[in-house]
Structures are given as C-alpha cells and as structure tokens.
Design a protein around this motif. Sequence first.
Motif, PDB file in Angstrom:
ATOM      1  N   LEU A   9      28.886 -85.013 -30.918  1.00  0.00           N
ATOM      2  CA  LEU A   9      27.864 -86.199 -31.019  1.00  0.00           C
ATOM      3  C   LEU A   9      27.407 -86.021 -32.511  1.00  0.00           C
ATOM      4  O   LEU A   9      27.765 -85.262 -33.387  1.00  0.00           O
ATOM      5  CB  LEU A   9      26.587 -86.122 -30.267  1.00  0.00           C
ATOM      6  CG  LEU A   9      27.024 -85.523 -28.915  1.00  0.00           C
ATOM      7  CD1 LEU A   9      25.761 -85.114 -27.908  1.00  0.00           C
ATOM      8  CD2 LEU A   9      27.587 -86.926 -27.916  1.00  0.00           C
ATOM      9  N   ARG A  10      26.672 -87.182 -32.915  1.00  0.00           N
ATOM     10  CA  ARG A  10      26.183 -87.052 -34.188  1.00  0.00           C
ATOM     11  C   ARG A  10      24.721 -86.955 -34.027  1.00  0.00           C
ATOM     12  O   ARG A  10      23.914 -87.621 -33.216  1.00  0.00           O
ATOM     13  CB  ARG A  10      26.277 -88.340 -34.975  1.00  0.00           C
ATOM     14  CG  ARG A  10      27.766 -88.764 -35.026  1.00  0.00           C
ATOM     15  CD  ARG A  10      28.376 -87.850 -36.005  1.00  0.00           C
ATOM     16  NE  ARG A  10      28.084 -87.878 -37.267  1.00  0.00           N
ATOM     17  CZ  ARG A  10      28.325 -86.931 -38.340  1.00  0.00           C
ATOM     18  NH1 ARG A  10      29.336 -86.021 -38.023  1.00  0.00           N
ATOM     19  NH2 ARG A  10      27.919 -86.984 -39.584  1.00  0.00           N
ATOM     20  N   GLY A  20      18.308 -83.442 -33.479  1.00  0.00           N
ATOM     21  CA  GLY A  20      17.741 -84.505 -32.497  1.00  0.00           C
ATOM     22  C   GLY A  20      18.819 -85.586 -32.742  1.00  0.00           C
ATOM     23  O   GLY A  20      19.522 -85.989 -33.756  1.00  0.00           O
ATOM     24  N   ILE A  21      18.953 -86.303 -31.340  1.00  0.00           N
ATOM     25  CA  ILE A  21      19.943 -87.116 -31.273  1.00  0.00           C
ATOM     26  C   ILE A  21      19.698 -88.525 -31.878  1.00  0.00           C
ATOM     27  O   ILE A  21      20.220 -89.749 -32.107  1.00  0.00           O
ATOM     28  CB  ILE A  21      20.822 -87.187 -29.687  1.00  0.00           C
ATOM     29  CG1 ILE A  21      21.831 -88.153 -29.765  1.00  0.00           C
ATOM     30  CG2 ILE A  21      19.664 -87.839 -29.072  1.00  0.00           C
ATOM     31  CD1 ILE A  21      22.864 -87.761 -28.648  1.00  0.00           C
ATOM     32  N   ARG A  22      18.318 -88.690 -31.847  1.00  0.00           N
ATOM     33  CA  ARG A  22      17.380 -89.760 -32.411  1.00  0.00           C
ATOM     34  C   ARG A  22      16.592 -89.233 -33.735  1.00  0.00           C
ATOM     35  O   ARG A  22      16.362 -88.349 -33.960  1.00  0.00           O
ATOM     36  CB  ARG A  22      16.414 -90.121 -31.388  1.00  0.00           C
ATOM     37  CG  ARG A  22      17.194 -90.982 -30.143  1.00  0.00           C
ATOM     38  CD  ARG A  22      16.242 -91.232 -29.056  1.00  0.00           C
ATOM     39  NE  ARG A  22      16.987 -92.019 -28.060  1.00  0.00           N
ATOM     40  CZ  ARG A  22      16.483 -92.235 -27.036  1.00  0.00           C
ATOM     41  NH1 ARG A  22      15.195 -92.102 -26.525  1.00  0.00           N
ATOM     42  NH2 ARG A  22      17.255 -92.738 -26.118  1.00  0.00           N
ATOM     43  N   SER A 140      23.752 -88.187 -40.649  1.00  0.00           N
ATOM     44  CA  SER A 140      23.648 -87.808 -39.442  1.00  0.00           C
ATOM     45  C   SER A 140      24.597 -86.528 -39.612  1.00  0.00           C
ATOM     46  O   SER A 140      25.503 -86.455 -40.599  1.00  0.00           O
ATOM     47  CB  SER A 140      24.103 -88.516 -38.470  1.00  0.00           C
ATOM     48  OG  SER A 140      25.355 -89.012 -38.631  1.00  0.00           O
ATOM     49  N   VAL A 141      24.546 -85.410 -38.816  1.00  0.00           N
ATOM     50  CA  VAL A 141      25.532 -84.526 -38.741  1.00  0.00           C
ATOM     51  C   VAL A 141      26.063 -84.202 -37.477  1.00  0.00           C
ATOM     52  O   VAL A 141      25.694 -84.775 -36.454  1.00  0.00           O
ATOM     53  CB  VAL A 141      24.601 -82.861 -39.060  1.00  0.00           C
ATOM     54  CG1 VAL A 141      23.967 -83.115 -40.491  1.00  0.00           C
ATOM     55  CG2 VAL A 141      23.452 -82.846 -38.116  1.00  0.00           C
ATOM     56  N   PRO A 142      27.327 -83.383 -37.368  1.00  0.00           N
ATOM     57  CA  PRO A 142      27.937 -83.174 -36.076  1.00  0.00           C
ATOM     58  C   PRO A 142      26.974 -82.415 -35.237  1.00  0.00           C
ATOM     59  O   PRO A 142      26.110 -81.498 -35.751  1.00  0.00           O
ATOM     60  CB  PRO A 142      29.154 -82.287 -36.398  1.00  0.00           C
ATOM     61  CG  PRO A 142      29.296 -82.489 -37.936  1.00  0.00           C
ATOM     62  CD  PRO A 142      28.021 -82.986 -38.607  1.00  0.00           C
ATOM     63  N   MET A 143      27.038 -82.570 -33.809  1.00  0.00           N
ATOM     64  CA  MET A 143      26.047 -81.826 -32.803  1.00  0.00           C
ATOM     65  C   MET A 143      26.859 -81.760 -31.567  1.00  0.00           C
ATOM     66  O   MET A 143      27.688 -82.792 -31.286  1.00  0.00           O
ATOM     67  CB  MET A 143      24.701 -82.884 -32.797  1.00  0.00           C
ATOM     68  CG  MET A 143      23.889 -82.392 -31.959  1.00  0.00           C
ATOM     69  SD  MET A 143      22.414 -83.608 -31.789  1.00  0.00           S
ATOM     70  CE  MET A 143      21.476 -82.860 -30.461  1.00  0.00           C
ATOM     71  N   GLN A 144      26.721 -80.606 -31.079  1.00  0.00           N
ATOM     72  CA  GLN A 144      27.288 -80.160 -29.876  1.00  0.00           C
ATOM     73  C   GLN A 144      26.297 -80.589 -28.731  1.00  0.00           C
ATOM     74  O   GLN A 144      25.316 -80.604 -29.053  1.00  0.00           O
ATOM     75  CB  GLN A 144      27.687 -78.755 -29.674  1.00  0.00           C
ATOM     76  CG  GLN A 144      28.485 -78.293 -30.764  1.00  0.00           C
ATOM     77  CD  GLN A 144      30.019 -78.991 -30.577  1.00  0.00           C
ATOM     78  OE1 GLN A 144      30.549 -79.483 -29.496  1.00  0.00           O
ATOM     79  NE2 GLN A 144      30.620 -79.386 -31.948  1.00  0.00           N
ATOM     80  N   LEU A 145      26.846 -80.955 -27.576  1.00  0.00           N
ATOM     81  CA  LEU A 145      25.990 -81.135 -26.357  1.00  0.00           C
ATOM     82  C   LEU A 145      25.085 -79.962 -26.007  1.00  0.00           C
ATOM     83  O   LEU A 145      23.952 -80.007 -25.900  1.00  0.00           O
ATOM     84  CB  LEU A 145      26.973 -81.391 -25.039  1.00  0.00           C
ATOM     85  CG  LEU A 145      27.439 -82.702 -24.923  1.00  0.00           C
ATOM     86  CD1 LEU A 145      28.443 -82.705 -23.835  1.00  0.00           C
ATOM     87  CD2 LEU A 145      26.653 -83.698 -24.595  1.00  0.00           C
ATOM     88  N   SER A 146      25.484 -78.614 -26.538  1.00  0.00           N
ATOM     89  CA  SER A 146      24.604 -77.472 -26.074  1.00  0.00           C
ATOM     90  C   SER A 146      23.312 -77.505 -27.322  1.00  0.00           C
ATOM     91  O   SER A 146      22.421 -76.628 -26.910  1.00  0.00           O
ATOM     92  CB  SER A 146      25.417 -76.261 -26.482  1.00  0.00           C
ATOM     93  OG  SER A 146      25.971 -76.131 -27.481  1.00  0.00           O
TER      94      SER A 146
END
Length: 162
Positions: A9-10, A20-22, A140-146
């Motif tokens: 995700l971003r 944070g996704i937001r 934004s930065v890469p982000m894992q679900l975890s």
Amino acid sequence: MNDSHATVLRGFARDDGRKGIRNVLVVAYLVECAHHVAREIAYAYRDRDVHLIGFPGCYPNDYSLTMMEKLCTHPNVGAALLVSLGCEGFNKRELARTIEASGRPVATIGIQDTGGTRSTIAAGKAWIDATLPALDAQASVPMQLSELSSARFAAAPTRRRG
C-alpha cells in the motif's frame, strides 16, 4: 503470507516509525462549549481530509486526556487543531505537548482568548489553510498490510465503591 506476495500500500511515515494510510488533519474540541466552533471550522473543509473529533467534558479527566492523545497521534493523523473555550479543566497544554512531541503540527486556539466565535473560526481556518499544503505535499511511502494500525482502545477501568 510471505513477504514476496504481500500487498503493498502507500502510506505516510510518522516520526515514531508508524505509518498511516491517511494524512488527516483533526479539529478537536476539548469541551462541549467549543464543539460548535470546532464543527464550523471543520465543516469548511468537508471535502478535504479534515475530521472533527472531541471530548464533551469540562473537568480534568485522565481517561479523556489519554483518549485524545491516542486519537490525535494515531498514524492516520498528520496534524491537529485543538479548540478550547479557555476555562475548562481539560489539560490542553499536555495534549498539545504530546502531539508536538510526535512530530505533528499542532495549534491550540481558545475562544475566550481569540475574541469569540467568529474570530476563533477565522483563526482556525487560517491555521488549517497554512497547514494543509504541507500535509498535501508529504510524500507517501510503501507500506505493508502488517503496518496498519487499528483504533483499538481499552475501556476505562471501572472503580468499585464500597
């Protein structure tokens, strides 16, 4: 699930290492008497990532301070505007220090200090107008679900009298 198949995700990196996704700006009322003013400030940005949160009490309360600290420093929050009446017992200075220490922009505006409802709404909007461009520009930065954080808070402990 192994990392090679993980969904990427971003998100937005926070100073404490969380993501944070937001990247929302919260307008937080610290007493019910400031709710209307905070709502008017946030409403002007209803099409942006500006959210209204708050606490309706008027007295010092460790539980409410802890909850507001957790909400205002949640990974999805990028900045916080605290709206105070000015006479409440809520520990607004401690809340502002906690938010500032987390690396987020924060401002506290007091309705009594600012000169009333209209001037406080104007001051709140001016702060948001000055703060949103920095949030919008944050990469934004890469982000894992975890790495997602859920908003789980423990219930207040009950006290038995007897």
